[in-house]
Write an enzyme that holds these catalytic residues in place. Structure first.
Site, short mmCIF file in Angstrom:
data_model
loop_
_atom_site.label_atom_id
_atom_site.label_comp_id
_atom_site.label_asym_id
_atom_site.label_seq_id
_atom_site.Cartn_x
_atom_site.Cartn_y
_atom_site.Cartn_z
N ASP A 1 30.20 17.73 -2.54
CA ASP A 1 29.91 16.99 -3.77
C ASP A 1 29.36 17.91 -4.85
O ASP A 1 29.84 17.91 -5.99
CB ASP A 1 28.89 15.89 -3.45
CG ASP A 1 28.45 15.13 -4.68
OD1 ASP A 1 27.30 15.30 -5.12
OD2 ASP A 1 29.28 14.37 -5.23
N GLY B 1 19.27 4.72 3.10
CA GLY B 1 20.44 4.57 2.24
C GLY B 1 20.65 5.73 1.30
O GLY B 1 21.49 5.68 0.40
N LYS C 1 31.23 19.14 -8.57
CA LYS C 1 30.57 19.10 -9.87
C LYS C 1 30.59 20.48 -10.53
O LYS C 1 30.81 20.62 -11.74
CB LYS C 1 29.13 18.58 -9.73
CG LYS C 1 29.08 17.12 -9.33
CD LYS C 1 27.73 16.71 -8.74
CE LYS C 1 27.75 15.24 -8.34
NZ LYS C 1 26.54 14.85 -7.59
N GLY D 1 23.46 6.96 -8.86
CA GLY D 1 23.01 5.59 -8.91
C GLY D 1 23.92 4.80 -9.85
O GLY D 1 24.49 5.37 -10.78
N ALA E 1 29.29 0.58 -6.80
CA ALA E 1 28.01 0.49 -7.52
C ALA E 1 28.16 0.89 -8.97
O ALA E 1 27.60 0.25 -9.87
CB ALA E 1 26.97 1.38 -6.83
N VAL E 2 28.94 1.95 -9.22
CA VAL E 2 29.09 2.43 -10.60
C VAL E 2 29.89 1.45 -11.44
O VAL E 2 29.47 1.05 -12.53
CB VAL E 2 29.76 3.83 -10.60
CG1 VAL E 2 30.10 4.26 -12.03
CG2 VAL E 2 28.83 4.86 -9.96
N GLY E 3 31.05 1.03 -10.93
CA GLY E 3 31.89 0.09 -11.68
C GLY E 3 31.16 -1.20 -11.99
O GLY E 3 31.21 -1.72 -13.11
#
EC number: 1.1.1.3
Lengths: 330, 330
Positions: A209, A195, A213, A314, A10-12
């Site tokens: 996660d 999702g 960070k 996102g 999604a990011v790429g």
């Protein structure tokens, strides 16, 4: 600038789609098994990028971005390598090697992949020191929230701590548990249907996660404040004290509400410690962001406390952070 | 970098005191009637700055910073001119001339003074275009809050609006009126006793200060998004629709509270409009910051809404923004 985008999740894909709006050309895209490289110029010496729509469509339909080999993307003529492959721990491969290849070619690197920054920060800095290329990684912390660049502008030595809600999945679950009086398993199922949580949610709900960070932030604070970076303490995930949300019972949230409080998974980083754990916070307070929102709270020596909240994840949001980093390069 | 600090109020003095911590030298300081210029080197060719403590003490005891003329500071050998003289409207003098002098000498300029940025943005850009020096002005909006740099990183064309609570004096008054059920005049007196409001509070309570900050933001959005800056709309204070808080009765706050709302002086800027007015906002919502806090809310096209809250004013806070800008210079 000319970008090589490694990683077509999604990011790429969002970087490929949005780069043009920021005035950049995507000259190569790679996923784990394929690549597409633009070999064209526009006749007047200007670079021509890949066909963004075609690449995204091909990935959706065929699961690949092109007919080339990923190595061709790493060897392409780009100014900036965007590392957006999935975060891996320990040796942070294959992402770390992608970064090394780019830096050894004196190109810039912009990371969304937390692996190299959280697990091999010292190695990363060493490669950058020997390279004409710079390394930036805003997108590794807080999605659209400018956490790393704000700490950078204030100066790490003037930041005593950074804390916040850094994982939208865990926050969504806690928000729904509190709002509806439902238990963890029920809300997790709901989150998976939406999702918001993955089939295997452990990376999010166990706090890993958020901890990665915080490790990134601790490294920024530690190395940024050190008189001699050679003496700075390097953090990895192993240094973090991590507790997730699986064991937060609905009863705790109900009791907390009676006292005007709620529970949030809070991560905190200083130049000395990294901790992630569920914590009681005031119900209407700054840290009690809702749903998938994130918040980063920066404690400074001269400017009090800064709070920055927004979308922590996102495709477009993270791409926005990546392209902001590209804009900040030399 | 070598800094010349023009303006020796709370902000200028804080820059003089804190510059060293950021690795910069203050080589000259001026107020409206005096100046001190460091003429020393340290024997190995390095610059030696002014004695920060002595300058601040001299200003406190004698009302001047040195025995020199302000023109000497403007003529000194500096890399960056910090313009921290009081904001003036219309021709924005004498601040504008200070900025012009520095840019014509191909030096950088960092402003805390809103005048040139709000009232003469087109002229400012023209000077910068003809200069090797850059112009930055984070400190003109929101004190310690990184409003301008965040809009810059996201890209102005990807920001649809910026709004927020941008004046701590007005916000303190409204917060106290709501919390204590007191009327405006009573709370204003309290604010003046605390030093939160000035003897003549009109700049703050009439919304002028908030409006100037919004004008700065509107100029950033307008020029940043224009394909050709020559066609961009330039904003000044005259373009702002401004309503202050003098006419907000205590009864409105009480009624609002019954509905879970309160009143805040909200400023909003887009590439087309600038508005400042008291508005009803949810009592526990994001915009309902308390006391002298400020909040900047940035609406983006690809990354949702970002909220940044923190201290909007103060010597060290604003100096932090100025020194962050110095760090971002070429």
């Amino acid at each position: 600038m000319k970008l090589a985008v490694i990683g077509a999740g999604a990011v790429g894909r969002s970087v490929v789609e949005l780069a043009g709006e920021h005035g950049h050309e995507v000259v190569a895209v790679a996923d784990s098994s394929s690549a597409v490289v633009s070999d064209g110029t526009d006749g007047s010496g200007g670079a021509v990028g890949v066909d963004a729509d075609a690449v995204v469509a091909r990935k959706a339909e065929r699961g690949i971005v092109g007919d080339g080999d990923p190595a061709e993307a790493l060897a392409a003529d780009y100014d900036v390598l965007v590392e957006a492959t999935p975060t891996t721990l320990g040796d942070a491969e294959p992402g770390f090697s992608h970064v090394r290849t780019a830096l050894e070619r004196d190109r810039h690197v912009v990371l969304a992949n937390k692996g190299p920054v959280a697990e091999r920060y010292g190695d990363l800095r060493a490669l950058a020191a020997d390279s004409d290329g710079d390394v930036r990684f805003e997108a590794t912390v807080g999605g659209a929230i400018p956490a790393v660049s704000t700490v950078e502008d204030i100066e790490p030595s003037h930041v005593t701590a950074v804390r916040g809600v850094l994982n939208g999945t865990a926050n969504f679950i806690l928000t729904r548990m509190a709002a509806e009086g439902l238990d963890y398993d029920h809300v997790l199922s709901e989150a998976q249907d939406l999702g918001v949580a993955e089939a295997d949610p452990s990376f999010d709900v166990d706090g890993t996660d958020a901890a990665l960070k915080c490790v990134v932030l601790a490294n920024v604070l530690s190395f940024g404040a050190a008189d001699d970076p050679a003496d700075a303490r390097e953090f990895t995930l192993a240094d973090a004290s991590v507790e997730g949300i699986r064991d937060v019972p609905g009863s705790v949230l109900r009791l907390a509400a009676e006292d005007g409080r709620t529970v949030r998974l809070i991560g905190e980083a200083t130049g000395e410690t990294v901790r992630v754990a569920p914590r009681l916070v005031p119900e209407n307070g700054t840290l009690a962001v809702s749903g998938t929102q994130n918040i980063v709270q920066i404690e400074t020596t001269h400017a009090g406390r800064l709070n920055i909240s927004g979308r922590g994840a996102g495709g477009p949001e993270t791409a926005s952070a990546i392209l902001g980093d590209v804009g900040r390069l030399g």
